[in-house]
Enzyme design. Sequence first.
Site, PDB file in Angstrom:
ATOM      1  N   ILE A 246      27.124 100.099 114.803  1.00 22.28           N
ATOM      2  CA  ILE A 246      26.375 101.035 113.967  1.00 22.28           C
ATOM      3  C   ILE A 246      24.929 100.551 113.925  1.00 22.28           C
ATOM      4  CG2 ILE A 246      26.123 102.027 111.655  1.00 22.28           C
ATOM      5  CD1 ILE A 246      29.090 101.729 111.257  1.00 22.28           C
ATOM      6  N   TYR A 247      24.029 101.381 114.389  1.00 21.40           N
ATOM      7  CA  TYR A 247      22.606 101.048 114.381  1.00 21.40           C
ATOM      8  C   TYR A 247      21.861 102.225 113.764  1.00 21.40           C
ATOM      9  CZ  TYR A 247      24.407  97.791 117.807  1.00 21.40           C
ATOM     10  OH  TYR A 247      25.151  96.827 118.430  1.00 21.40           O
TER      11      TYR A 247
ATOM     12  N   GLU B 162      16.778  99.875 103.285  1.00 15.39           N
ATOM     13  CA  GLU B 162      17.859  99.075 103.867  1.00 15.39           C
ATOM     14  C   GLU B 162      18.811  98.520 102.806  1.00 15.39           C
ATOM     15  OE1 GLU B 162      19.414  98.201 106.408  1.00 15.39           O
ATOM     16  OE2 GLU B 162      18.246  98.805 108.162  1.00 15.39           O
TER      17      GLU B 162
END
Lengths: 78, 493
Positions: free
Chosen positions: B182-183, B291
Amino acid sequence: MKTICPRCESTGVTQMHAGMENNQILWRVWHCKDCAYTWRDSEPAESIDPKVRPAWTKMKGVDFDSLRQVIPPAHKPT
Amino acid sequence: MATEKVVSLSAEAKAVAARVGSLRDFLAYLGEHDQCVSWPDPVMPEPDIRNISVAAGNNVSTGPAVIFDKIRGYPGKRIAVNVHGSFGNLALLLGLPKITPVRELFFEIIRRWGSDKPLLERVAPEKAPVNENRVDKNINLYDLLPLYRINANDGGFYIGKACVVSRDPLEPDNFGKQNVGIYRIQVMGPDTFTLLSIPAHDMGRQMLMAEQHGKPLKVSVMIGNHPAMPMFAATPVGYDESEFAYASQMMGAPLRLTTAVNGTDILADTEMVIEGELQLNQREVEGPFGEFPGSYSGVRKVPLFRVTSVSHRNNPIFENIYIGKGWTEHDTLIGLNTSAPIYSQLKKDFPEVAAVNALYQHGLTGIISVRNRFAGFAKSVAMRALGTPHGTMYLKNLILVDENVDPFDLNQVMWALSTRTRANDIIVIPNMPMVPIDPAAEVPGKGHRLIIDATSFMAPDNLGADPHLVDRPMGPEIDALMQRLNELQKGGV
Ligand SMILES: [Zn+2]
């Protein structure tokens, strides 16, 4: 009024898409070719109004070539 | 070395594994357990989807998955969020009751680690649901996906929960060296996107190789997947081990694979696959992005991909994630799979370790419960934890509690902090490696670690006024009584 980028205030912006409702345009998506910011003109002011956006997000006058590379290119782009 | 060992599953777990083959199967199953709702009102892409995602994720135990199908300006399009956003949803995936304590979910994952037989089925591309529709000219991601801004100061519209498949550019025929991860993906234009990885990660390594050798790097971005895929794709496996195999082993049921146009393997029942190719040595301005530490990453230059084709099911679901200041779906999605390997690595040397909770911000805070073999032993265990692969970068604050304190029950952990901690008995280790995006770092990438030993005192510790501790009833018997009370509250007998 000409649309400018809310982040770097460039005029080099392009309409990418329009959202339709009852055959009318409800919003447009824009993209800045200089700083790559993407926005929808229906978003809250904190995302799209340069006067309201937080100071740390502004990119007016930034040299984009000087930004850090996460993975530096091995060669010059062909 | 594969031993073809399959973990035995309960009848319930087998039943779930047999009927859940895709995201939409799982959403239906969640719905039957009141864990998936369709948002009834029209929503604006911003800020409504963000706000409702946060609200759904705030209920960590039983927050529901939410489906949006009335998105203004995107008629006919669908979004699903918070699919892995509560422990109730994870429990159902594992075939357990939705109010199963987190500690039991942790041990169920540990138990399933013993399995090492890949269970993969091949489906011919023309029979794969993902190929019901294909777009290979005039590709417009803004039209294909109901894209939206996840956090208010993100640099654009992100695809935050896609599983990206790529083959090793130098060994494109090696199945094991195919990577699934997952990026974060930022859409940059109708048919371009950036994909953020770092040289230390498999994808980053493949990007470096491709550009050094001038070889193509082709990727398949799978959106809306079997629920095991994002959960276990986020678990670090060896470079030559397959995440597909691993996810199927953990589910104990076959995953259906087919072949994408570009030769990568993809899930046959996935909602949408965007095939793309790395534009060698080209970069685009990417970020910021909210993030997992709850702060925005910087703006950087990131490798650019061009879309070669898009395949999708009829009426596809754009599955996405809310990520940012915790608690978020990101914490639930990867938390147990972050905790499990640390536990296994510690357990080898220190059988006294009872459980590891590294749920918080990818393990920036971890809680280890351990029985002291001798006075000060817990501190040695903490040092070993800092030396595990994940601990080296992530475990910043470590709290050590006794083996009879459930590290997943923060009320119990707070008891230990309140009554077992001596302020002159904590350890700060200065100038250690740190996750570069940790906002508490002194400089990005370097900072201090903290170890709080909140275990019981034993000789030759100064026992001080240490009294006899109450033996609080706990364990499966108490869990069963809690479940019974829960049923009584709901009007059961
Ligand atoms: Zn701009």
